[in-house]
Design an enzyme around this catalytic site. Structure first.
Site, PDB file in Angstrom:
ATOM      1  N   GLY A   1       4.101  23.475  33.115  1.00  0.00           N
ATOM      2  CA  GLY A   1       4.963  22.427  32.555  1.00  0.00           C
ATOM      3  C   GLY A   1       6.416  22.507  32.973  1.00  0.00           C
ATOM      4  O   GLY A   1       7.279  21.962  32.295  1.00  0.00           O
TER       5      GLY A   1
ATOM      6  N   ASN B   1      -6.111  30.493  45.988  1.00  0.00           N
ATOM      7  CA  ASN B   1      -6.497  30.740  44.607  1.00  0.00           C
ATOM      8  C   ASN B   1      -7.938  31.249  44.565  1.00  0.00           C
ATOM      9  O   ASN B   1      -8.854  30.572  45.033  1.00  0.00           O
ATOM     10  CB  ASN B   1      -6.361  29.444  43.791  1.00  0.00           C
ATOM     11  CG  ASN B   1      -6.721  29.647  42.337  1.00  0.00           C
ATOM     12  OD1 ASN B   1      -7.898  29.694  41.965  1.00  0.00           O
ATOM     13  ND2 ASN B   1      -5.718  29.817  41.518  1.00  0.00           N
TER      14      ASN B   1
ATOM     15  N   CYS C   1      28.396  25.139   6.674  1.00  0.00           N
ATOM     16  CA  CYS C   1      28.053  24.033   7.579  1.00  0.00           C
ATOM     17  C   CYS C   1      29.291  23.476   8.275  1.00  0.00           C
ATOM     18  O   CYS C   1      29.242  23.104   9.442  1.00  0.00           O
ATOM     19  CB  CYS C   1      27.337  22.926   6.813  1.00  0.00           C
ATOM     20  SG  CYS C   1      25.876  23.544   5.946  1.00  0.00           S
TER      21      CYS C   1
ATOM     22  N   THR D   1       1.118  21.816  29.370  1.00  0.00           N
ATOM     23  CA  THR D   1       0.802  21.200  30.659  1.00  0.00           C
ATOM     24  C   THR D   1      -0.505  20.416  30.568  1.00  0.00           C
ATOM     25  O   THR D   1      -1.406  20.784  29.815  1.00  0.00           O
ATOM     26  CB  THR D   1       0.681  22.270  31.771  1.00  0.00           C
ATOM     27  OG1 THR D   1       0.291  21.646  32.988  1.00  0.00           O
ATOM     28  CG2 THR D   1      -0.320  23.354  31.413  1.00  0.00           C
TER      29      THR D   1
ATOM     30  N   LYS E   1      -3.801  21.990  33.659  1.00  0.00           N
ATOM     31  CA  LYS E   1      -4.876  22.967  33.521  1.00  0.00           C
ATOM     32  C   LYS E   1      -5.237  23.089  32.056  1.00  0.00           C
ATOM     33  O   LYS E   1      -4.360  23.084  31.206  1.00  0.00           O
ATOM     34  CB  LYS E   1      -4.352  24.307  34.044  1.00  0.00           C
ATOM     35  CG  LYS E   1      -5.247  25.502  33.830  1.00  0.00           C
ATOM     36  CD  LYS E   1      -4.609  26.746  34.442  1.00  0.00           C
ATOM     37  CE  LYS E   1      -5.335  28.002  34.009  1.00  0.00           C
ATOM     38  NZ  LYS E   1      -4.795  29.189  34.683  1.00  0.00           N
TER      39      LYS E   1
ATOM     40  N   VAL F   1       3.025  22.536  39.739  1.00  0.00           N
ATOM     41  CA  VAL F   1       2.021  21.656  40.332  1.00  0.00           C
ATOM     42  C   VAL F   1       2.524  20.217  40.215  1.00  0.00           C
ATOM     43  O   VAL F   1       3.052  19.633  41.170  1.00  0.00           O
ATOM     44  CB  VAL F   1       0.643  21.790  39.648  1.00  0.00           C
ATOM     45  CG1 VAL F   1      -0.386  20.953  40.404  1.00  0.00           C
ATOM     46  CG2 VAL F   1       0.197  23.239  39.572  1.00  0.00           C
TER      47      VAL F   1
HETATM   48  N1  3NM Z   1      -1.718  28.067  35.757  1.00  0.00           N
HETATM   49  P1  3NM Z   1       2.134  22.026  36.026  1.00  0.00           P
HETATM   50  S1  3NM Z   1      -0.491  26.754  33.984  1.00  0.00           S
HETATM   51  C1  3NM Z   1      -2.186  26.432  37.535  1.00  0.00           C
HETATM   52  O1  3NM Z   1      -0.735  29.427  32.643  1.00  0.00           O
HETATM   53  C2  3NM Z   1      -1.609  26.802  36.241  1.00  0.00           C
HETATM   54  O2  3NM Z   1      -1.563  30.458  34.341  1.00  0.00           O
HETATM   55  C3  3NM Z   1      -1.176  28.197  34.560  1.00  0.00           C
HETATM   56  O3  3NM Z   1       0.881  22.941  36.359  1.00  0.00           O
HETATM   57  C4  3NM Z   1      -1.154  29.440  33.785  1.00  0.00           C
HETATM   58  O4  3NM Z   1       3.269  22.563  36.815  1.00  0.00           O
HETATM   59  C5  3NM Z   1      -0.946  25.942  35.394  1.00  0.00           C
HETATM   60  O5  3NM Z   1       1.716  20.663  36.499  1.00  0.00           O
HETATM   61  C6  3NM Z   1      -0.658  24.509  35.617  1.00  0.00           C
HETATM   62  O6  3NM Z   1       2.333  22.070  34.551  1.00  0.00           O
HETATM   63  C7  3NM Z   1       0.755  24.262  36.001  1.00  0.00           C
HETATM   64 MG    MG Z   2      -9.319  31.796  38.480  1.00  0.00          MG
END
Ligand code: 3NM
Ligand code: MG
Length: 522
Positions: free
Chosen positions: A170, A71, A437, A136, A139, A197
């Site tokens: 997420g 990264n 409905c 999420t 981040k 993640v």
């Molecule tokens: N980047 P988790 S969201 C590292 O939107 C990352 O670019 C994102 O983590 C983006 O799977 C994110 O735990 C975190 O939700 C993802």
């Molecule tokens: Mg960056």
């Protein structure tokens, strides 16, 4: 190294490890569970520490023949001989990265909006990460959520390129199928993978967590809608009518349990219609019981007719569990064009769950498709309807990746391939409240029995035959309506409804076979 398998893309996150869990141990277990590519993401480490983590991680990944990306830090990538670099929108430019990295290095970039994607294409990246799809904690997000439905509009920009795409943000085993299914484009472009993640890193058992995700990913394939065609000399119309007749008997044999979250106007008659067809209604609305109800029911109906803001939780939860448990979901966006609240609610709900069937009148379907061709007054459709209803429902079904059932004087039902026009019914159906409905309840009942039967046959996804469930739901109800109005004891809308319930109760499959008036456009 352009042949990276992106299907299960792990982004590391040391701060999320469970107490006592060693980072390298966790990484190795996740590789054993089927992680196919790893990005080392260190937002707080000093350079020396980052280098150490990257070096040791690469040794482990090398043993499993899994490529490693770094990264942001091109220097760390070069130092450890990583396969490539992943950057965000505010990091080093792709052109500069290309000039610094070896010729075949992989470059990926995070994209939130369509402008990001267009730029990434121009820059010639190898893959993009589309996110954040879901909320999420991992981040701090600075951009709006993309949502499942937003993924497809970004993905389809990649048509005609060799750029790969993963979704991130997420993603859990519980929403993965929804993520994959909901993000397929009208051109049948599917995600190359998903990046996670916390679902893996925060687990005590990262191997099992990865296995679970990997299994769901592999089980998913963008199954194109099949349509309905003639079979061994039997015309498509007859094929459908015969199958509807079979379903009528099956409902009475199997008594599918149909969970319905509907409006206060139509709830009683919806439950009674379901019973008259041979199903069992359960009208539960408490968010806390949605998981349990989903497990035991065969189908779910979500109808927003009189919903209040606090009703969204139960609908989202029920839909979420219906998807997770692979139960058909019939969605009735009643009066979607009537208020901003309804429109916003429908958008949110369709970002949370994948419907199997969306049902509505021409005005509601126009509002769903952002078309001005048909307008509404409250919950009613105005005017003569669409100039080309067949083309309209086919296109909308393709876009929403589900069956569209558009009701009216003629009902049009499509899975994106076939369109079936049903000409049964009587205008009295428009003269009492909740008539639309109960169509939803009837469709849900037949989708429930289709699902109950297919669950017995194999364990697979249940979207294909929902076309038949929708056709059966409307056809049976409209044929029964024709019979009910002919009864001597029926004097108007008031006496009609109980007569309709009685007709449904005693309706013979052969009667439906002989009275059905339908046309198939293949
Ligand atoms: N980047 P988790 S969201 C590292 O939107 C990352 O670019 C994102 O983590 C983006 O799977 C994110 O735990 C975190 O939700 C993802
Ligand atoms: Mg960056």
């Amino acid at each position: 190294m352009s042949l990276i398998d992106y299907s299960l893309y792990l982004v590391t996150g040391r701060s999320l490890l469970p107490p006592e869990k060693d980072y390298y141990q966790s990484l190795e277990e996740s590789l054993q569970g089927g992680v196919t590519v790893v990005q080392i993401r260190e937002k707080d480490a000093e350079t020396a520490e980052f280098l150490e983590v990257a070096t040791k991680s690469k040794e482990i990944c090398d043993r499993y023949d899994v490529p490693i990306l770094i990264n942001d830090r091109v220097d760390v990538a070069l130092a450890v001989g990583a396969h490539g670099v992943h950057v965000g929108q505010t990091d080093m430019s792709v052109a500069l990265l290309r000039s610094l990295l070896p010729k075949n290095a992989i470059i990926g970039v995070s994209c939130n909006n369509t402008d990001h994607v267009r730029k990434a294409i121009k820059d010639g990246v190898d893959y993009i990460g589309i996110g954040a799809v879901w909320g999420t904690q991992t981040k701090k997000l600075t951009n709006p959520l993309v949502g499942v439905r937003g993924v497809s509009s970004r993905l389809e920009l990649l048509d005609g390129t060799n750029i790969k795409a993963v979704a991130i943000g997420g993603i859990k085993s519980t929403n993965l199928l929804r993520t994959l299914h909901g993000s397929v484009t009208t051109t049948n472009h599917v995600l190359d993978g998903i990046a996670v993640v916390s679902e893996i890193v925060a687990s005590q058992e990262p191997r099992q967590a990865a296995e679970k995700l990997s299994k769901i990913f592999k089980s998913f394939r963008a199954e194109p809608p099949r349509g309905i065609s003639s079979s061994e000399g039997v015309p498509a119309e007859r094929v459908i009518i015969n199958k509807v007749a079979q379903l009528m008997s099956a409902v009475r044999d199997i008594n599918p349990l149909v969970h319905q979250i509907t409006n206060i106007v139509a709830a009683t008659q919806s439950a009674n219609i379901t019973l008259a067809l041979g199903g069992s209604p359960i009208m539960a609305t408490e968010p806390k019981e949605m998981e349990d109800i989903s497990r035991i029911s065969n189908a779910l109906l979500v109808n927003i007719g009189t919903m209040r803001f606090d009703g969204k939780e139960s609908m989202s939860k029920a839909g979420y569990f219906a998807n997770a448990n692979k139960k058909p979901l019939v969605f009735d966006p009643v009066g979607i064009g009537a208020s901003a609240f309804r429109k916003e609610t429908v958008k949110d709900l369709l970002n949370t769950f994948q419907a199997s069937v969306i049902k509505g009148n021409a005005g509601e379907m126009a509002a769903l498709a952002n078309s001005q061709e048909v307008l509404t007054k409250g919950v009613d459709s105005l005017g003569a309807g669409f100039k080309d209803p067949v083309g309209f429902v086919r296109a909308l079904a393709k876009k929403e990746r589900c069956v569209i059932a558009m009701t009216g004087a003629v009902d049009y039902i499509s899975d994106g391939v076939s369109v079936i026009a049903l000409r049964n019914g009587h205008e009295v159906l428009g003269k009492f409240t909740g008539s639309g409905c109960i169509v939803g309840s009837s469709i849900a009942t037949y989708c429930g029995v289709v699902s109950a039967q297919s669950e017995k046959e194999d364990g697979k996804l249940v979207h294909g035959d929902m076309l038949l469930g929708a056709v059966a739901g409307i056809l049976v109800l409209t044929v029964a309506a024709e019979l009910a109005v002919q009864r001597e004891d029926v004097k108007g809308p008031g006496t009609f409804l109980p007569a309709l319930i009685d007709q449904l109760w005693s309706l013979k499959p052969e009667t439906v076979q002989s009275l059905a008036r339908l046309e198939v456009f293949s």
